[in-house]
Design a protein around this motif. Structure first.
Motif, PDB file in Angstrom:
ATOM      1  N   PRO A   1       2.182  18.320  -2.902  1.00 25.37           N
ATOM      2  CA  PRO A   1       2.497  17.084  -2.176  1.00 25.37           C
ATOM      3  C   PRO A   1       2.968  17.399  -0.757  1.00 25.37           C
ATOM      4  O   PRO A   1       4.089  17.860  -0.561  1.00 25.37           O
ATOM      5  N   LEU A   2       2.108  17.165   0.217  1.00 28.75           N
ATOM      6  CA  LEU A   2       2.402  17.607   1.586  1.00 28.75           C
ATOM      7  C   LEU A   2       3.470  16.751   2.267  1.00 28.75           C
ATOM      8  O   LEU A   2       3.957  17.106   3.331  1.00 28.75           O
ATOM      9  N   PHE A   3       3.819  15.623   1.664  1.00 26.76           N
ATOM     10  CA  PHE A   3       4.880  14.783   2.244  1.00 26.76           C
ATOM     11  C   PHE A   3       6.270  15.272   1.826  1.00 26.76           C
ATOM     12  O   PHE A   3       7.261  14.758   2.301  1.00 26.76           O
TER      13      PHE A   3
ATOM     14  N   ALA B   1       7.257  12.744  -5.679  1.00 22.80           N
ATOM     15  CA  ALA B   1       6.595  11.429  -5.611  1.00 22.80           C
ATOM     16  C   ALA B   1       6.907  10.709  -4.296  1.00 22.80           C
ATOM     17  O   ALA B   1       6.622   9.511  -4.156  1.00 22.80           O
ATOM     18  N   ILE B   2       7.469  11.457  -3.345  1.00 25.14           N
ATOM     19  CA  ILE B   2       7.838  10.808  -2.069  1.00 25.14           C
ATOM     20  C   ILE B   2       6.589  10.213  -1.419  1.00 25.14           C
ATOM     21  O   ILE B   2       5.513  10.810  -1.426  1.00 25.14           O
ATOM     22  N   ARG B   3       6.755   8.992  -0.915  1.00 24.98           N
ATOM     23  CA  ARG B   3       5.611   8.286  -0.341  1.00 24.98           C
ATOM     24  C   ARG B   3       6.109   7.187   0.571  1.00 24.98           C
ATOM     25  O   ARG B   3       7.292   6.823   0.520  1.00 24.98           O
ATOM     26  N   ILE B   4       5.204   6.649   1.377  1.00 33.33           N
ATOM     27  CA  ILE B   4       5.565   5.510   2.222  1.00 33.33           C
ATOM     28  C   ILE B   4       4.794   4.299   1.710  1.00 33.33           C
ATOM     29  O   ILE B   4       3.609   4.386   1.393  1.00 33.33           O
ATOM     30  N   GLU B   5       5.503   3.179   1.614  1.00 29.48           N
ATOM     31  CA  GLU B   5       4.888   1.939   1.145  1.00 29.48           C
ATOM     32  C   GLU B   5       4.805   0.972   2.327  1.00 29.48           C
ATOM     33  O   GLU B   5       5.832   0.637   2.921  1.00 29.48           O
ATOM     34  N   CYS B   6       3.591   0.540   2.659  1.00 31.09           N
ATOM     35  CA  CYS B   6       3.418  -0.488   3.686  1.00 31.09           C
ATOM     36  C   CYS B   6       3.483  -1.836   2.979  1.00 31.09           C
ATOM     37  O   CYS B   6       2.682  -2.108   2.082  1.00 31.09           O
ATOM     38  N   ARG B   7       4.428  -2.676   3.386  1.00 29.32           N
ATOM     39  CA  ARG B   7       4.666  -3.945   2.677  1.00 29.32           C
ATOM     40  C   ARG B   7       4.101  -5.143   3.441  1.00 29.32           C
ATOM     41  O   ARG B   7       4.375  -6.292   3.102  1.00 29.32           O
ATOM     42  N   ILE B   8       3.308  -4.857   4.481  1.00 34.60           N
ATOM     43  CA  ILE B   8       2.857  -5.955   5.349  1.00 34.60           C
ATOM     44  C   ILE B   8       1.697  -6.742   4.726  1.00 34.60           C
ATOM     45  O   ILE B   8       1.578  -7.948   4.897  1.00 34.60           O
TER      46      ILE B   8
ATOM     47  N   VAL C   1       0.846  -1.201   0.000  1.00 31.60           N
ATOM     48  CA  VAL C   1       0.000   0.000   0.000  1.00 31.60           C
ATOM     49  C   VAL C   1       0.883   1.255   0.000  1.00 31.60           C
ATOM     50  O   VAL C   1       1.599   1.505   0.968  1.00 31.60           O
ATOM     51  N   HIS C   2       0.851   2.012  -1.106  1.00 33.57           N
ATOM     52  CA  HIS C   2       1.605   3.272  -1.220  1.00 33.57           C
ATOM     53  C   HIS C   2       0.722   4.411  -0.752  1.00 33.57           C
ATOM     54  O   HIS C   2      -0.460   4.474  -1.108  1.00 33.57           O
ATOM     55  N   GLN C   3       1.316   5.335   0.017  1.00 37.60           N
ATOM     56  CA  GLN C   3       0.505   6.368   0.651  1.00 37.60           C
ATOM     57  C   GLN C   3       1.196   7.730   0.599  1.00 37.60           C
ATOM     58  O   GLN C   3       2.381   7.835   0.911  1.00 37.60           O
TER      59      GLN C   3
ATOM     60  N   LEU D   1      10.387   3.794   2.445  1.00 37.64           N
ATOM     61  CA  LEU D   1      10.270   5.132   1.853  1.00 37.64           C
ATOM     62  C   LEU D   1      10.595   5.022   0.370  1.00 37.64           C
ATOM     63  O   LEU D   1      11.627   4.464  -0.005  1.00 37.64           O
ATOM     64  N   CYS D   2       9.700   5.530  -0.477  1.00 35.63           N
ATOM     65  CA  CYS D   2       9.949   5.507  -1.926  1.00 35.63           C
ATOM     66  C   CYS D   2       9.974   6.948  -2.435  1.00 35.63           C
ATOM     67  O   CYS D   2       9.313   7.817  -1.864  1.00 35.63           O
ATOM     68  N   GLY D   3      10.679   7.169  -3.523  1.00 33.64           N
ATOM     69  CA  GLY D   3      10.674   8.476  -4.193  1.00 33.64           C
ATOM     70  C   GLY D   3      11.352   9.562  -3.381  1.00 33.64           C
ATOM     71  O   GLY D   3      10.896  10.713  -3.377  1.00 33.64           O
ATOM     72  N   GLU D   4      12.463   9.226  -2.699  1.00 35.77           N
ATOM     73  CA  GLU D   4      13.123  10.208  -1.830  1.00 35.77           C
ATOM     74  C   GLU D   4      13.483  11.467  -2.620  1.00 35.77           C
ATOM     75  O   GLU D   4      13.780  11.402  -3.816  1.00 35.77           O
ATOM     76  N   ASN D   5      13.456  12.592  -1.912  1.00 33.86           N
ATOM     77  CA  ASN D   5      13.822  13.895  -2.493  1.00 33.86           C
ATOM     78  C   ASN D   5      13.075  14.222  -3.778  1.00 33.86           C
ATOM     79  O   ASN D   5      13.636  14.825  -4.686  1.00 33.86           O
ATOM     80  N   SER D   6      11.839  13.793  -3.869  1.00 37.21           N
ATOM     81  CA  SER D   6      11.051  14.154  -5.059  1.00 37.21           C
ATOM     82  C   SER D   6       9.597  14.369  -4.640  1.00 37.21           C
ATOM     83  O   SER D   6       9.197  14.013  -3.525  1.00 37.21           O
TER      84      SER D   6
END
Ligand code: ADP
Length: 456
Positions: free
Chosen positions: A275-277, A348-355, A263-265, A341-346
């Motif tokens: 993009p507030l993140f 498109a930065i987002r957090i992916e839950c891999r559970i 789940v990407h968020q 953490l995906c898309g660092e310094n961009s």
């Protein structure tokens, strides 16, 4: 996008003889589409206003047992009706079914016409509304893995789901020559979904024989959950049309990798523009808001696990070394941690839950991720240092509950979930989780016989 319909364009398509059937659907606790097949004329005359379904549909298990002990419905209360209220913004063609459209419904109380609080779509809407009050809009994506088999659903059923043959012969991770051989099915899935107005990004082969992944472009959270549910149905329908079978079990065989749903968020300003993140001055380009959100996800990872892994089978996916995480820690672009953490310094930065496994209910999974993130923001929780290296080897870190039993206890005890959804809603799902455990505990399996019949 093409594929979506309004009542007027449906009317025109019906008059032109293009559409004769409308699937009027709601989503159950397992994330399945449940509903009725309407003649288009009846849908246009009355069905688009509302229809009804038995309220046991939010109180059954996978095999549709009439499970007792729910406060919301029972034999004693006579199993009444819910109102199915079509959400006409979800009206779309289903190009893989001749002459057919579909619509998703919200579930309302029969008497008061108020939303049913424990209905999965309502639970997600409630968290989206909390964020809207804070001026924010969640954008999410759910990657979805599954296995594709040579046999048909009917053959596998007749065979007791034994001796299935994955459609490809070996590991097909990114392997174009192997996915060519499956593309009669997968191409129809991609094109069918696109024709239904669902923004398909791609499909790819995954790490085990017959394992597929399908990706849909990230979208507003409610759309993402709607898309996910329709994607699963499309995969089943289209595989069936080709005489093949698919499964979304988290772990269909002991010896192979499980199927996940990551789940990407991300959170955006309510106009969807900012993009507030993202903060170029933050670590890895993360804003303070994102740090609080991720800290909330970590704090409540145990409480949320049941919504990412709802069956006893789900926990068999959490195996060391097979890319399914076992630790509730975060890391930068590291696939062994529960949160990446995906898309660092961009932007498109987002957090992916891999559970989560492919068996999750997307509405419940997204709703509870958002609730945990909101709590992190409200409490201004500090984000710990990221993990680096192989998370499977990490010691003294937060573990993801390893069993259905432990996940159920964490769910039951979560003040955060109880505050976000209400006690009645959480008690409803605790009851579902306990029922699942009780069914698992009492059932004798093939494995029991193989192990004990002649060796004990
Ligand atoms: P992976 O490395 O996990 O394969 P991808 O580049 O395929 O990553 O992206 C995975 C998913 O993340 C896609 O479905 C994509 O639409 C989604 N995604 C991209 N940007 C965002 C964002 N800002 N918020 C949420 N999801 C996003």
């Amino acid at each position: 996008m093409t594929g979506t319909l309004t009542l007027d364009t449906l009317k025109a398509a019906a008059a032109a003889g293009e559409i004769d059937t409308v699937l009027v659907c709601q989503v159950d606790m397992q994330g399945r589409l449940m509903g009725k097949r309407f003649h288009v004329q009846n849908f246009l005359d009355t069905g688009h206003e509302e229809t009804h379904s038995c309220n046991y549909l939010l109180a059954t298990d996978l095999p549709m047992e009439t499970v007792q002990g729910y406060k919301s419905t029972s034999w004693e209360s006579g199993y009444g009706d819910y109102v199915m209220k079509p959400d006409l913004s979800t009206l779309r063609r289903l190009p893989w079914l001749d002459g057919t459209a579909m619509v998703l419904c919200d579930m309302l109380d029969h008497h008061s016409h108020q939303p049913v609080p424990h209905s999965p779509r309502q639970m997600l809407k409630r968290q989206i509304a909390r964020l809207a009050d804070m001026g924010m809009k969640p954008m999410m994506a759910t990657e979805l893995e599954f296995y594709l088999f040579r046999e048909s659903f009917e053959q596998l059923f007749d065979n007791g789901y034994r001796d299935m043959t994955p459609l490809s012969m070996f590991n097909q991770d990114y392997a174009i020559h192997l996915t060519t051989r499956e593309d009669a099915v997968m191409r129809d899935i991609r094109n069918g979904l696109f024709g239904a107005g669902i923004p398909v990004e791609n499909s790819k082969g995954e790490a085990y024989a017959g394992q597929e992944e399908i990706n849909i472009r990230y979208a507003a959270a409610l759309d993402t959950a709607d898309f996910h549910t329709i994607v699963k149905t499309a995969c089943k329908d289209i595989a069936w049309q080709h005489g093949r079978a698919v499964t979304f079990m988290a772990k269909y065989d002991t010896e192979v990798a499980g199927s996940s749903s990551h789940v990407h968020q991300s959170l955006w300003s309510d106009d969807g523009r900012t993009p507030l993140f993202h903060d170029p001055d933050g670590r890895f380009g993360m804003s303070k808001l994102m740090e609080h959100y991720v800290a909330g996800l970590l704090k409540h990872a145990a409480a949320n696990t049941w919504f990412l892994a709802p069956y006893a089978n789900s926990y068999k996916r959490f195996t060391t070394g097979l890319f399914a995480p076992t630790k509730a820690i975060w890391s930068n672009d590291n696939r062994t941690a529960g949160f990446r953490l995906c898309g660092e310094n961009s932007k498109a930065i987002r957090i992916e839950c891999r559970i989560g496994g492919a068996d999750l209910n997307p509405y419940l999974a997204l709703a509870t991720q958002l609730a945990a993130g909101i709590d992190g923001i409200e409490q201004e929780l500090a984000l710990e240092e990221p993990h680096s290296g192989d998370a499977y080897e990490a010691r003294d870190v937060r573990e993801i509950p390893g069993t259905l039993r432990d996940a159920t206890v964490a769910l039951d005890r979560s003040d955060m979930l109880r505050a976000a959804f209400g006690d009645d809603v959480i008690d409803h799902y605790v009851h579902a989780a306990r029922w699942e455990q009780a069914e698992t505990d009492r059932t004798v399996t093939d494995w029991d016989r193989l192990r004990g019949f002649d060796r004990g």
